[in-house]
Design a protein around this motif. Structure first.
Motif, short mmCIF file in Angstrom:
data_model
loop_
_atom_site.label_atom_id
_atom_site.label_comp_id
_atom_site.label_asym_id
_atom_site.label_seq_id
_atom_site.Cartn_x
_atom_site.Cartn_y
_atom_site.Cartn_z
N ALA A 65 46.80 28.39 69.33
CA ALA A 65 48.10 27.78 69.07
C ALA A 65 49.08 28.16 70.17
CB ALA A 65 48.63 28.24 67.71
N ILE A 66 50.15 27.38 70.28
CA ILE A 66 51.23 27.64 71.23
C ILE A 66 52.55 27.48 70.49
CG2 ILE A 66 52.32 27.01 73.43
CD1 ILE A 66 49.69 25.62 74.20
N SER A 67 53.46 28.45 70.66
CA SER A 67 54.78 28.33 70.03
C SER A 67 55.85 28.89 70.97
CB SER A 67 54.80 29.07 68.68
OG SER A 67 54.81 30.47 68.89
N PRO A 68 57.13 28.65 70.70
CA PRO A 68 58.20 29.14 71.58
C PRO A 68 58.30 30.66 71.58
CG PRO A 68 59.00 27.39 70.15
CD PRO A 68 57.66 27.81 69.62
N GLY A 69 58.53 31.23 72.77
CA GLY A 69 58.75 32.66 72.88
C GLY A 69 60.20 33.02 72.58
N LEU A 70 60.52 34.30 72.71
CA LEU A 70 61.86 34.77 72.36
C LEU A 70 62.95 34.10 73.19
CD1 LEU A 70 61.59 38.63 71.74
CD2 LEU A 70 62.42 36.89 70.15
N HIS A 71 62.78 34.12 74.51
CA HIS A 71 63.81 33.54 75.37
C HIS A 71 63.97 32.05 75.10
CE1 HIS A 71 66.35 32.82 78.84
NE2 HIS A 71 65.52 31.86 79.22
N MET A 72 62.88 31.37 74.85
CA MET A 72 62.94 29.93 74.57
C MET A 72 63.69 29.67 73.26
SD MET A 72 59.80 27.18 74.48
CE MET A 72 59.22 27.67 76.10
N ARG A 73 63.54 30.55 72.29
CA ARG A 73 64.24 30.40 71.02
C ARG A 73 65.75 30.58 71.20
NH1 ARG A 73 60.06 31.91 66.40
NH2 ARG A 73 58.18 31.42 67.59
N PHE A 74 66.12 31.58 71.99
CA PHE A 74 67.54 31.77 72.29
C PHE A 74 68.10 30.56 73.02
CE2 PHE A 74 66.86 36.61 72.30
CZ PHE A 74 67.35 36.72 71.01
N LYS A 75 67.36 30.09 74.02
CA LYS A 75 67.83 28.96 74.83
C LYS A 75 67.94 27.69 74.00
CE LYS A 75 67.09 26.78 79.33
NZ LYS A 75 66.23 26.74 80.56
N ALA A 76 67.01 27.48 73.09
CA ALA A 76 67.04 26.28 72.24
C ALA A 76 68.27 26.30 71.33
CB ALA A 76 65.77 26.20 71.40
N MET A 77 68.59 27.45 70.74
CA MET A 77 69.77 27.52 69.87
C MET A 77 71.05 27.23 70.64
SD MET A 77 69.11 30.59 67.10
CE MET A 77 68.34 31.82 68.17
N HIS A 78 71.12 27.70 71.88
CA HIS A 78 72.30 27.47 72.71
C HIS A 78 72.36 26.01 73.18
CE1 HIS A 78 75.34 27.95 75.80
NE2 HIS A 78 74.48 27.53 76.72
N THR A 79 71.22 25.48 73.60
CA THR A 79 71.19 24.15 74.20
C THR A 79 71.46 23.04 73.19
OG1 THR A 79 69.62 24.90 75.87
CG2 THR A 79 69.75 22.52 75.51
N PHE A 80 70.93 23.19 71.98
CA PHE A 80 71.00 22.10 71.01
C PHE A 80 72.11 22.27 69.99
CE2 PHE A 80 66.59 22.01 72.57
CZ PHE A 80 66.59 20.73 73.09
N THR A 81 73.07 23.17 70.25
CA THR A 81 74.27 23.30 69.42
C THR A 81 75.49 23.31 70.33
OG1 THR A 81 74.25 25.73 69.48
CG2 THR A 81 73.01 24.67 67.70
N ASP A 82 76.66 23.14 69.74
CA ASP A 82 77.89 23.10 70.54
C ASP A 82 78.50 24.48 70.75
OD1 ASP A 82 77.88 20.34 70.90
OD2 ASP A 82 78.93 20.00 69.00
N LYS A 83 78.28 25.41 69.82
CA LYS A 83 79.05 26.65 69.86
C LYS A 83 78.21 27.93 69.95
CE LYS A 83 83.03 24.74 67.40
NZ LYS A 83 83.95 24.89 66.23
N LEU A 84 76.91 27.85 69.73
CA LEU A 84 76.13 29.07 69.76
C LEU A 84 75.95 29.55 71.21
CD1 LEU A 84 73.36 28.45 67.08
CD2 LEU A 84 75.49 29.75 66.87
N PRO A 85 76.15 30.85 71.47
CA PRO A 85 76.07 31.38 72.84
C PRO A 85 74.62 31.52 73.31
CG PRO A 85 76.47 33.17 71.32
CD PRO A 85 76.54 31.90 70.51
N LEU A 86 74.46 31.68 74.61
CA LEU A 86 73.13 31.95 75.17
C LEU A 86 72.94 33.46 75.23
CD1 LEU A 86 70.50 31.01 76.47
CD2 LEU A 86 71.68 31.03 78.69
N LEU A 87 71.99 33.96 74.47
CA LEU A 87 71.73 35.40 74.41
C LEU A 87 70.53 35.75 75.28
CD1 LEU A 87 72.17 36.07 70.58
CD2 LEU A 87 73.90 36.08 72.38
N THR A 88 70.39 37.03 75.58
CA THR A 88 69.23 37.52 76.31
C THR A 88 68.48 38.51 75.44
OG1 THR A 88 70.32 39.44 77.32
CG2 THR A 88 70.52 37.32 78.47
N ILE A 89 67.25 38.76 75.82
CA ILE A 89 66.40 39.67 75.04
C ILE A 89 66.95 41.09 75.07
CG2 ILE A 89 64.09 40.70 74.99
CD1 ILE A 89 63.02 37.98 75.89
#
Length: 243
Positions: A136-160
């Motif tokens: 299987a393949i799924s999103p890693g931690l950084h990708m999850r942070f980036k997705a929340m930031h990219t696909f919302t208007d107000k959520l910040p971009l966090l780092t690990i």
């Protein structure tokens, strides 16, 4: 000696092997990789090399390795020490092939689940008879942070580096941290439990750039290692020397 070059999405991992022993290991930025590899080729009596690349071809790097060593460019046409039952073998990541090879070499005659926690998290299963089935393949931690930031208007971009150790987030940032981290931990434990229900003697290997962050939080017993992929590439190089 063997020179191992793993050209990943963001960095190049470099390793020098004397037979099965790692003599040198580095993670390099692409901007300085060529110069560092030149120095390594000068400092060590490299006879053979292997490169596995998930990016576009690196002509300057290939020319350097071909000039200074007997180069094997890893591809789906390389020889592997297992039977591949993947239905689309030409689309299977070269890094996943290397990880499965490492499992065959280090845990022979074992049912093995290899989990690589990087940009994506990959799960690969090979049985005790050396048959690779897929995973299987799924999103890693950084990708999850980036997705929340990219696909919302107000959520910040966090780092690990900003990970929260608590279970309950009491700010937007810590809530995102908990959601991404604990969500991934529970996903991994869930995969392991599902495999264990079918294979009680399962060996689980956790590797990749985020394996240290995840390993202490998992409930299941695992082998955590940081050099599993380059070990697999070294074994593939040895396996292909006479083919």
């Amino acid at each position: 000696m063997n020179l191992i070059v793993d050209a990943g999405n963001s960095f190049i991992k470099l390793a020098v092997f004397n037979k099965n022993e790692i003599i040198k290991s580095q993670t390099l930025n692409y901007k300085i990789a060529i110069n560092q590899i030149k120095e390594t080729l000068q400092d060590y009596p490299i006879e053979y090399s292997i490169i596995a690349s998930t990016k576009q071809e690196q002509p300057q790097l290939l020319q350097l390795l071909e000039k200074k060593s007997k180069l094997h460019v890893l591809s789906h046409k390389s020889q592997f020490p297992f039977k591949n039952n993947y239905k689309t073998p030409s689309t299977l990541g070269l890094d996943r092939l290397a990880l499965v090879t490492a499992a065959v070499n280090e845990f022979p005659q074992k049912n093995s689940l290899i989990i690589d926690a990087g940009t994506c998290v990959t799960y690969d299963f090979i049985d005790r008879t050396k048959v690779y089935h897929g995973g299987a393949i799924s999103p890693g931690l950084h990708m999850r942070f980036k997705a929340m930031h990219t696909f919302t208007d107000k959520l910040p971009l966090l780092t690990i580096k900003e990970l929260n150790k608590n279970l309950i987030g009491n700010t937007t940032e810590t809530s995102m941290q908990v959601g991404a981290l604990i969500g991934l931990v529970n996903e991994i434990d869930g995969f392991i439990n599902d495999y264990l229900s079918d294979y009680e003697d399962l060996t689980v290997i956790l590797t990749g750039g985020d394996h240290q962050i995840l390993s202490t939080r998992l409930k299941n017993s695992i082998f955590a290692t940081s050099n599993f992929l380059v070990k697999g590439l070294n074994f593939i190089l040895e396996y292909n020397k006479n083919t």
